[in-house]
Design a protein around this motif. Sequence first.
Motif, short mmCIF file in Angstrom:
data_model
loop_
_atom_site.label_atom_id
_atom_site.label_comp_id
_atom_site.label_asym_id
_atom_site.label_seq_id
_atom_site.Cartn_x
_atom_site.Cartn_y
_atom_site.Cartn_z
N LYS A 122 0.83 -1.20 0.00
CA LYS A 122 0.00 0.00 0.00
C LYS A 122 0.86 1.25 0.00
O LYS A 122 1.99 1.24 0.48
N ALA A 123 0.27 2.32 -0.49
CA ALA A 123 0.90 3.63 -0.41
C ALA A 123 -0.19 4.67 -0.28
O ALA A 123 -1.30 4.48 -0.80
N ILE A 124 0.12 5.74 0.39
CA ILE A 124 -0.79 6.88 0.46
C ILE A 124 -0.23 7.93 -0.48
O ILE A 124 0.92 8.38 -0.32
N VAL A 125 -1.02 8.29 -1.47
CA VAL A 125 -0.62 9.25 -2.49
C VAL A 125 -1.21 10.60 -2.12
O VAL A 125 -2.41 10.70 -1.81
N GLN A 126 -0.37 11.63 -2.15
CA GLN A 126 -0.81 12.98 -1.84
C GLN A 126 -0.29 13.93 -2.91
O GLN A 126 0.88 13.87 -3.28
N PHE A 127 -1.17 14.80 -3.37
CA PHE A 127 -0.79 15.85 -4.31
C PHE A 127 -0.63 17.13 -3.49
O PHE A 127 -1.58 17.58 -2.86
N LEU A 128 0.59 17.66 -3.47
CA LEU A 128 0.92 18.79 -2.61
C LEU A 128 0.94 20.10 -3.40
O LEU A 128 1.33 20.12 -4.57
N ASP A 129 0.58 21.19 -2.71
CA ASP A 129 0.64 22.50 -3.34
C ASP A 129 2.04 23.09 -3.17
O ASP A 129 2.94 22.42 -2.64
N GLU A 130 2.20 24.34 -3.56
CA GLU A 130 3.51 24.99 -3.51
C GLU A 130 4.03 25.15 -2.07
O GLU A 130 5.23 25.27 -1.86
N GLN A 131 3.15 25.16 -1.08
CA GLN A 131 3.56 25.28 0.32
C GLN A 131 3.80 23.92 0.98
O GLN A 131 4.07 23.85 2.17
N GLY A 132 3.64 22.83 0.23
CA GLY A 132 3.87 21.50 0.77
C GLY A 132 2.67 20.93 1.50
O GLY A 132 2.79 19.92 2.18
N LYS A 133 1.52 21.53 1.34
CA LYS A 133 0.29 21.03 1.97
C LYS A 133 -0.54 20.28 0.92
O LYS A 133 -0.47 20.58 -0.26
N VAL A 134 -1.32 19.31 1.39
CA VAL A 134 -2.16 18.54 0.49
C VAL A 134 -3.18 19.48 -0.16
O VAL A 134 -3.81 20.29 0.53
N VAL A 135 -3.30 19.39 -1.48
CA VAL A 135 -4.25 20.23 -2.22
C VAL A 135 -5.65 19.99 -1.65
O VAL A 135 -6.09 18.84 -1.55
N PRO A 136 -6.37 21.06 -1.28
CA PRO A 136 -7.67 20.90 -0.63
C PRO A 136 -8.84 20.70 -1.61
O PRO A 136 -9.89 21.32 -1.47
N ILE A 137 -8.63 19.85 -2.57
CA ILE A 137 -9.69 19.48 -3.52
C ILE A 137 -9.78 17.96 -3.52
O ILE A 137 -8.76 17.28 -3.70
N ASP A 138 -10.95 17.44 -3.31
CA ASP A 138 -11.14 15.99 -3.28
C ASP A 138 -10.62 15.37 -4.58
O ASP A 138 -10.93 15.85 -5.67
N ALA A 139 -9.81 14.31 -4.47
CA ALA A 139 -9.22 13.66 -5.64
C ALA A 139 -10.27 13.15 -6.61
O ALA A 139 -10.04 13.11 -7.82
N ARG A 140 -11.44 12.77 -6.09
CA ARG A 140 -12.52 12.31 -6.97
C ARG A 140 -12.98 13.43 -7.88
O ARG A 140 -13.25 13.21 -9.06
N GLU A 141 -13.05 14.64 -7.36
CA GLU A 141 -13.43 15.80 -8.17
C GLU A 141 -12.27 16.28 -9.03
O GLU A 141 -12.43 16.57 -10.21
N LEU A 142 -11.10 16.35 -8.41
CA LEU A 142 -9.93 16.89 -9.10
C LEU A 142 -9.57 16.08 -10.34
O LEU A 142 -9.28 16.63 -11.39
N PHE A 143 -9.61 14.74 -10.23
CA PHE A 143 -9.18 13.89 -11.34
C PHE A 143 -10.29 13.00 -11.91
O PHE A 143 -10.02 12.18 -12.77
#
Length: 178
Positions: A124-145
Motif C-alpha cells: 500500500k501507499a498513500i498518495v498525496q498531491f501537494l501545493d507549492e507550500q507543501g500542503k495537500v491540495v484541498p480538492i477531493d481527488a474524486r473531483e480533481l481527477f
Amino acid sequence: MFTQTNMPSGRALLAASSVAVLLGLTGCGSGVDSAVLAKRTQYLRTEEPAGATSFADARQTLDEKPSVVLVGRISAGDQEPFVQGQAAFTLTDAFGDAAHGGDGGHDPANCPFCKRRASQPESKAIVQFLDEQGKVVPIDARELFDLKPNQVVVIEGEATVDPLNVMFVAAKAMHVRP
C-alpha cells in the motif's frame, strides 16, 4: 463573398483555432471549476511515465533513490480509499496485475489474491498531491481527477516510508490507465 480585405488572415485563423483547441482540452463548458481544471492540468498526464516498479522494489531503493514510478489500483481493501476534501488516496500495488492475464472480467474487489495483497502494508501507499507550500491540495481527488475506486493509475513522485512502515508518495504526476 469573402474578398482579400475582409477574409481572416492565416494568423487570425491560427489564433482562433488554438483558442478552440485549448477550450476543448480544458473542459470549458464541462461545469468543472477553473481552479480545479488548473490543478488537474498541473498533475494529469496523457502519456504513461516509463520505468514503473513494484511497491516492494521501490521500497528497497528509497534510501538511494526516493523518486518513484508506481502502478497502483485505487483501493484500500474494505476501507474508503479517498480522503474527503483532499487530493489524496490509498493505492494498492497493481504491478503484478498481469498475473491475471489481462482478463477483462477480473474483479479485484472480489479476487482473493488481490484482497490478500491489498491487506499487506508493504503493498500500500498513500498518495498525496501537494501545493507549492507543501500542503495537500484541498480538492477531493474524486473531483480533481474524476477518479473512482479500482481504477489503475501510474504515479510519479517522491516516496518516503514512515516509522509505522507506511509509504507516502508526494505525487508530481499521474496517468490514469483506460
